[in-house]
Design a protein around this motif. Structure first.
Motif, PDB file in Angstrom:
ATOM      1  N   ASN A 872       0.829  -1.208   0.000  1.00 43.84           N
ATOM      2  CA  ASN A 872       0.000   0.000   0.000  1.00 43.84           C
ATOM      3  C   ASN A 872       0.863   1.257   0.000  1.00 43.84           C
ATOM      4  N   GLU A 873       1.983   1.206   0.741  1.00 45.17           N
ATOM      5  CA  GLU A 873       2.875   2.363   0.801  1.00 45.17           C
ATOM      6  C   GLU A 873       3.473   2.668  -0.572  1.00 45.17           C
ATOM      7  N   GLN A 875       2.219   1.747  -3.531  1.00 45.24           N
ATOM      8  CA  GLN A 875       1.145   2.192  -4.433  1.00 45.24           C
ATOM      9  C   GLN A 875       0.800   3.660  -4.170  1.00 45.24           C
ATOM     10  N   ARG A 876       0.746   4.032  -2.899  1.00 47.53           N
ATOM     11  CA  ARG A 876       0.439   5.430  -2.551  1.00 47.53           C
ATOM     12  C   ARG A 876       1.528   6.358  -3.078  1.00 47.53           C
ATOM     13  N   ALA A 879       1.276   6.815  -6.796  1.00 46.35           N
ATOM     14  CA  ALA A 879       0.148   7.692  -7.139  1.00 46.35           C
ATOM     15  C   ALA A 879       0.503   9.162  -6.954  1.00 46.35           C
ATOM     16  N   LEU A 880       1.399   9.476  -6.006  1.00 44.32           N
ATOM     17  CA  LEU A 880       1.762  10.862  -5.719  1.00 44.32           C
ATOM     18  C   LEU A 880       3.000  11.328  -6.470  1.00 44.32           C
ATOM     19  N   SER A 893       3.902   8.009   3.748  1.00 46.70           N
ATOM     20  CA  SER A 893       2.785   8.267   4.651  1.00 46.70           C
ATOM     21  C   SER A 893       3.273   8.757   6.005  1.00 46.70           C
TER      22      SER A 893
END
Length: 972
Positions: A872-873, A875-876, A879-880, A893
């Motif tokens: 998830n980290e 992928q996040r 995305a940014l 994050s």
């Protein structure tokens, strides 16, 4: 970075188009706006392109001098530079220096957490250690390279890793596994259109096929390798392919084609230094051709040129033993056995001589002693070498040993034993496809038969030998054969050649020796039965369903004749055959195995008994072969680490996950219930899917069901189904997930949360294979495998009466624990790389990479959410981040703010610029303090310190080197 030029050059390089890649990368390198890291990356790729073109001089110039400690480059780029320096050193004949450079490359790749750089360094080290001959180290590097390159998605080098694995397996005699690895290499090379890699793989496949005695396939693959190398345009690769084709053709007695290929290989001009070894191998093969043809002068000249080529190479000196043995053979053919004996003993007595060459030298010494009429010395020499020869290896050494033993039997008057040794040597060489050696053994049989007065037998063997010698233009051997045929029939010397009733021991011994390999036993079985019964034809067949027959082997007839022979015997209608005898000799996987022999007259009682005795020996021999080939139980063997992941994303780069993988592999082929334990996010679902994918139910459904989300009534209905009207809202029949997964696997996730009232019904299903849907009166049989998973402590829940003890034991027939990510930190870079590629593909953002600072943070983080949190980290972060950008710590994050010891304000998500800038230094400070404290507590003991910190020894050393920590607590 000139993205387009570098990307296009990298693509061309991945496809083996070295000239095109070099042109694009050279243009990219001329840009003036390059950073140091970009320039280093392009230099390494350009040098690699020149290496593919066999130009080490230009490669060295493009790469530049060896990096010094003052260069401020990204560790991954430094790793690239050292790796290419290592390749150049190895190619220049300095393997020790190359290994040292590659070791630096690997250390830097580990420091950079760069999966591709780690994989490439391991692959190059595997190549180096293969030259040294350390197979165990080669396997270790292959496995680590595969894990890293799978994560990086580099299919070109994955194909090369599989090819190296295939070569290593072939050297260990595991030929089927070797061919499977090479087929996987071929598939991967085709996926990325890497023609040069595909050509090399085909050449390796040709050599393995030859070792498997698949001669036509070997020849076709060698020809294809030459064709692909021509298309790839790599001079050295083409030279190697032609040399390999020539060697195969020499083995198979296709001397004209061999000569064409070898001479063409010599015409190829390339500046690369390791080309000299190929040149030496070419002259070695040409010398073998000249020896067969009796051109001793040309053979000597070729050997001198081979010696000169090998002499300039500092690697693979074992090639030179072949030259020295050929020197001895040339001396023997020139009529100088004393010189041949001297040369042979020099080789066998030399330090470091490989075992195959030592054995060949010993056998050459035996042949020389026989020529010098020193029979007793020859006998002693052969007896001393016999224990070292393994018939099951099925090499030409065994066939040559049999022929020499036959000659010694003649000298001691044991003609029956000699006859069977010569006969078996023919079978061995026929199986190996070595026509010249077949002819030599036929010549020996012809001379033996002529001396015994068996003129018709002698003419048959001599005619076969002569036919082969003519096709090979083997002039000296042909002259000897024709001289034997012209001689008048000799008076029988009292010896008997062929079947005799008191020679059963020799025939049985011949069959027992042949049982070393099923293919040899098949050939020898038919020949021995034919000779023992003095028949006209014999065959071994297998009776297939539908009255069909498969011919296993035949003697005295072809395959069609053997099939007709067996069919007539089974019908009891002899037809064209005067008399037939049939005897069953057990079964193989397809059906009953039979021996059939055609006779000119009825067998007398003594010979009939001999026939049945030999059939019994054959049956036992085939049973022995089957037992030897039977795959052992998985629990009884150490499982080989597979190079392919069990599933995409199933990274296995740590000892902990290797143990999980081994457990999954051991489960393949059975249907037992499995309980998977581990913290949330460790990948229990992926383990369950891997178990399903490797099971006999892989073609069926894999159906996950989360036990947390349902009440007692809902769980009962969802699991076991219900009938329409059985409760309010049951508007139609529902089968339930158990019946829906019929024939497949049901994955019960978080089984510890299953309502206690539903657990007895699940227990009944696991024990009886029956379910009782809500509203149904009769149980229904369901065929489903159950795999369960939990992050809870089920033993504790049993003590608290929240989980049934009997169900717990029934679920945990097999228990697999998936370790948390913090206990397998070496997988973090590979998982990060895999998730990065996955996210870039999904979000359509190519070219994004993780910065070194980000990877350092990932390596230091505790990951309470394990692999799921890491995914998830990443992928996040993707995305940014914009396409072709770099993931830096400031886009991570808020969880990483606390990891760096930041202020409370950071916990609200409002990180300041100063806190972001100091995050890496804060992590370094914390690491330094923890390592120094642990070293003090352990008294400087590295092993204890590493265990206390949850690191490997290597990982601790790397961190100490990066942080410049001295081990002051170590005892003086």
């Amino acid at each position: 970075m000139p993205a387009d030029l570098y990307a296009d050059g990298s693509t061309a390089l991945a496809q083996g188009h070295a000239a095109e890649a070099a042109e694009l990368l050279a243009r990219a390198l001329k840009r003036t706006d390059l950073s140091r890291d970009d320039r280093a990356q392009i230099r390494a790729a350009l040098a690699e392109a020149f290496i593919l073109q066999d130009d080490l001089k230009l490669a060295s110039e493009a790469l530049g001098p060896e990096p010094d400690g003052r260069e401020r480059l990204d560790p991954a780029r430094l790793s690239d530079l050292w790796r290419i320096h290592g390749r150049i050193a190895v190619a220049s004949g300095e393997p020790s220096r190359g290994i040292a450079f590659l070791g630096r490359a690997l250390n830097l790749a580990d420091k950079a957490h760069d999966s591709r750089a780690i994989g490439l360094a391991h692959y190059e080290l595997g190549l180096c250690y293969r030259q040294v001959g350390d197979t165990a180290i080669v396997r270790e590097h292959i496995a680590k390279a595969a894990s890293a390159l799978h994560a990086a998605g580099d299919r070109r080098y994955l194909a090369m890793v599989h090819s190296l694995s295939g070569i290593t397996l072939a050297q260990e005699g595991r030929l089927e596994e070797a061919m499977a690895a090479l087929r996987q290499a071929e598939r991967m090379a085709l996926m990325v259109n890497a023609g040069d890699v595909l050509a090399t793989v085909c050449g390796n496949q040709a050599n393995v096929a030859l070792m498997q005695h698949r001669h036509e396939q070997a020849l076709a693959l060698a020809e294809r390798s030459v064709e692909l190398q021509e298309q790839a345009g790599t001079p050295h690769g083409l030279g190697v392919a032609l040399a390999s084709l020539g060697q195969i053709c020499v083995r198979l007695g296709k001397l004209k084609r061999a000569e064409e290929a070898l001479n063409r290989a010599l015409d190829i001009r390339t500046p690369v230094q390791f080309r000299r070894e190929t040149t030496g191998a070419v002259f070695d093969s040409l010398a073998q051709i000249h020896v067969i043809r009796g051109d001793h002068q040309q053979a000597g000249e070729s050997l001198e040129r081979a010696r000169a080529a090998y002499g300039e190479s500092k690697t693979n000196r074992w090639y030179q033993w072949s030259v020295r043995l050929l020197d001895a053979r040339v001396a023997m053919r020139r009529g100088d056995p004393a010189r041949a004996l001297e040369l042979s003993r020099e080789v066998s007595g030399a330090a470091g001589v490989p075992a195959p060459y030592s054995l060949q030298a010993d056998l050459m010494a035996v042949e020389s002693l026989l020529a010098l009429q020193r029979t007793a010395d020859a006998q002693a020499q052969l007896e001393s070498v016999a224990p070292a020869i393994d018939p099951s290896a099925m090499s030409g050494i065994w066939g040559e040993f049999l022929r020499l033993r036959g000659r010694l039997h003649i000298a001691s008057g044991q003609t029956t034993e000699a006859y069977h040794d010569f006969g078996q040597s023919i079978s061995v060489f026929e199986l190996l496809g070595e026509r010249y050696q077949v002819a030599l053994s036929n010549l020996e049989l012809g001379k033996l038969s002529a001396a015994a007065g068996a003129r018709s037998r002698a003419e048959r063997y001599l005619a076969e030998a002569g036919r082969i010698f003519v096709s090979l233009n083997a002039k000296p051997d042909l002259a000897e054969t024709e001289d034997m045929l012209r001689r008048p029939a000799s008076t029988a010397n009292g010896d008997f050649v062929g079947p005799q009733l008191d020679g059963d021991d020799a025939i049985v011994r011949r069959l027992v020796n042949a049982a070393a390999m099923p293919e040899l036993l098949e050939r020898e079985g038919a020949a021995a039965i034919l000779e023992a019964c003095d028949g006209t034809a014999a065959s071994i067949v297998v009776e297939l369903p539908g009255a069909r027959l498969r011919v296993v082997s035949a003697a005295g007839c072809d395959a069609d004749g053997a099939r007709a022979l067996a069919a007539a015997a089974l019908r009891g209608a002899h037809g064209a055959f005067r008399l037939l005898e049939l005897e069953p000799i057990g079964r193989d996987a397809d059906g009953r195995r039979l021996v059939v022999v055609a006779l000119q007259k009825p067998l007398p009682q003594a010979m009939r008994q001999r026939f049945r005795t030999l059939c019994a020996v054959l049956r036992q021999g085939f049973e022995l072969c089957q037992a030897r080939e039977r795959v052992p139980e998985a629990s009884a063997v150490a499982l080989e680490r597979k190079l392919e992941p069990l599933l995409p994303g199933f990274v296995c780069a740590s000892g902990a996950m290797q143990r999980v993988t081994e457990q999954i592999q051991r489960l393949q082929g059975n249907d037992l219930t499995v309980l998977i334990t581990g913290e949330s996010g460790t990948g229990k679902d992926l383990v369950a899917r891997a178990i399903h994918a490797g099971s006999p139910r892989s073609g069926g459904m894999f159906l996950p069901y989360n036990c947390t989300s349902a009440t007692r009534e809902l769980a009962d209905s969802q699991l076991f189904g219900h009938k329409r009207g059985s409760f309010t809202g049951a508007l139609s029949d529902q089968p339930g997930v158990l019946r829906t997964a019929e024939g497949g696997t049901l994955f019960l996730d978080e089984v510890g949360d299953l309502p206690i009232d539903v657990q007895p019904k699940l227990l009944r299903f696991l024990e009886q294979g029956e379910v009782l849907p809500v509203g149904e009166n009769r149980p229904l049989t369901v065929d489903v495998r159950v795999v369960a998973a939990t992050n809870a402590n089920l033993e504790q829940r049993v003590d608290q009466a929240k989980f049934r003890e009997d169900l717990f034991y029934r679920l945990s027939v097999i228990r697999i624990h998936v370790p948390p990510l913090r206990e397998r930190r070496e997988e973090i870079p590979h998982l990060s790389t895999f998730f990065l590629r996955e996210a870039c593909d999904r979000l359509g953002k190519p070219g994004i990479r993780l910065s070194a600072e980000t990877l350092d943070l990932f390596d230091a983080f505790s990951w309470p959410g394990n692999v799921r949190q890491l995914r998830n980290e990443v992928q996040r972060a993707v995305a940014l981040t914009s396409a072709s950008g770099v993931v830096t710590p400031d886009v991570l994050s808020v969880a990483f703010a606390g990891a760096g010891g930041e202020s409370a304000g950071a916990g609200t998500g409002t990180r300041s610029r100063n806190s972001r800038a100091s995050l890496a230094s804060a992590v370094e400070k914390l690491e330094r303090e923890m390592i120094e404290a642990a070293l003090q507590r352990s008294g400087g003991n590295i092993s204890r310190t590493a265990r206390a910190l949850g690191l490997t020894r290597r990982g601790l050393y790397l961190k100490m080197e990066r942080l410049d920590i001295a081990n002051d607590a170590a005892p003086a």
